[in-house]
Design an enzyme around this catalytic site. Structure first.
Site, mmCIF file in Angstrom:
data_model
loop_
_atom_site.group_PDB
_atom_site.id
_atom_site.type_symbol
_atom_site.label_atom_id
_atom_site.label_comp_id
_atom_site.label_asym_id
_atom_site.label_seq_id
_atom_site.Cartn_x
_atom_site.Cartn_y
_atom_site.Cartn_z
ATOM 1 N N LYS A 1 -9.487 -1.054 -3.504
ATOM 2 C CA LYS A 1 -9.436 -1.911 -2.319
ATOM 3 C C LYS A 1 -10.585 -1.533 -1.383
ATOM 4 O O LYS A 1 -10.866 -0.354 -1.249
ATOM 5 C CB LYS A 1 -8.088 -1.730 -1.587
ATOM 6 C CG LYS A 1 -6.882 -2.216 -2.371
ATOM 7 C CD LYS A 1 -5.569 -1.850 -1.660
ATOM 8 C CE LYS A 1 -5.287 -0.373 -1.706
ATOM 9 N NZ LYS A 1 -3.988 0.014 -1.094
ATOM 10 N N ASP B 1 0.022 5.116 0.970
ATOM 11 C CA ASP B 1 -0.126 6.082 2.058
ATOM 12 C C ASP B 1 -0.207 5.395 3.421
ATOM 13 O O ASP B 1 -1.069 4.550 3.643
ATOM 14 C CB ASP B 1 -1.367 6.957 1.815
ATOM 15 C CG ASP B 1 -1.278 7.693 0.479
ATOM 16 O OD1 ASP B 1 -0.180 8.187 0.148
ATOM 17 O OD2 ASP B 1 -2.295 7.757 -0.232
ATOM 18 N N ASP C 1 0.876 -1.163 0.000
ATOM 19 C CA ASP C 1 0.000 0.000 0.000
ATOM 20 C C ASP C 1 0.925 1.228 0.000
ATOM 21 O O ASP C 1 2.100 1.115 0.349
ATOM 22 C CB ASP C 1 -0.875 -0.048 1.264
ATOM 23 C CG ASP C 1 -1.683 1.211 1.447
ATOM 24 O OD1 ASP C 1 -2.254 1.701 0.448
ATOM 25 O OD2 ASP C 1 -1.734 1.717 2.585
ATOM 26 N N CYS D 1 -5.944 2.697 -8.399
ATOM 27 C CA CYS D 1 -7.367 2.788 -8.751
ATOM 28 C C CYS D 1 -7.743 4.262 -8.720
ATOM 29 O O CYS D 1 -7.597 4.905 -7.687
ATOM 30 C CB CYS D 1 -8.212 1.995 -7.759
ATOM 31 S SG CYS D 1 -9.958 2.476 -7.836
HETATM 32 MG MG LIG Z 1 -2.807 3.223 3.550
HETATM 33 ZN ZN LIG Z 2 -11.072 1.288 -9.396
#
Ligand SMILES: [Mg+2]
Ligand SMILES: [Zn+2]
Length: 167
Positions: free
Chosen positions: A103, A11, A9, A91
């Site tokens: 997600k 952030d 991931d 995304c």
């Molecule tokens: Mg995160």
């Molecule tokens: Zn998406």
């Protein structure tokens, strides 16, 4: 031959999370241990793939050019430390678009798995939120939840320990 990957991931894992989003390159504050952690994982033969929700694109808060510039800054920083991320998937959708890539949906993990011939059973998702863990579960890969005291470096070391103890 298929390879194991570490899905990361962004952030909260790679860089400081902001309530108002990372909107420009100066707001991207990369944690200092990130190059070492990625290096360690790559030395242990993991592909490194970033998977991030960036609804700021379709919310029209930042342009695609700006998002690309933010990711270029990240790659440049890693290159200066002799490492890199192998691929970045994001995304752009808002939650109400009901896409299959935001997600906790596993769409981007599955896309990367196809494109890189990844062995999901031996792969891990490292994230800082429950949606990351849910996406990993839906894709049938392992997951590791990080926080301030158990960060990416800690996760990398633990995953390598487990990998070496299982062979
Ligand atoms: Mg995160
Ligand atoms: Zn998406």
């Amino acid at each position: 031959m298929s390879r194991a990957a570490i899905f990361l991931d962004r952030d909260g894992v790679i860089n400081q999370k902001r309530d108002d989003y990372v909107k420009n390159i100066s707001e991207l504050e990369i944690f200092e241990y990130v190059p070492n952690a990625i290096n360690l994982l790559k030395k242990n033969n993991f592909l490194i793939i970033l998977i991030t929700n960036q609804s700021i694109i379709n919310r029209k808060i930042v342009t695609l050019d700006t998002l690309n510039a933010i990711h270029k800054k990240l790659q440049n920083f890693l290159n200066e430390h002799n490492t890199s991320i192998d691929a970045i998937y994001f995304c752009p959708h808002k939650p109400d678009e009901n896409c299959d890539c935001r997600k906790p949906q596993p769409g981007l993990i599955l896309k990367a798995t196809k494109e890189f011939d990844i062995n999901l059973e031996e792969s891990w998702f490292i994230g800082d939120s429950q949606t990351d863990i849910e996406a990993a579960n839906l894709a049938n890969c392992n997951s590791f939840l990080v926080n301030d005291s158990h960060n990416l470096m800690y996760a990398a070391q633990e995953i390598i320990k487990l990998k070496n103890s299982s062979v």
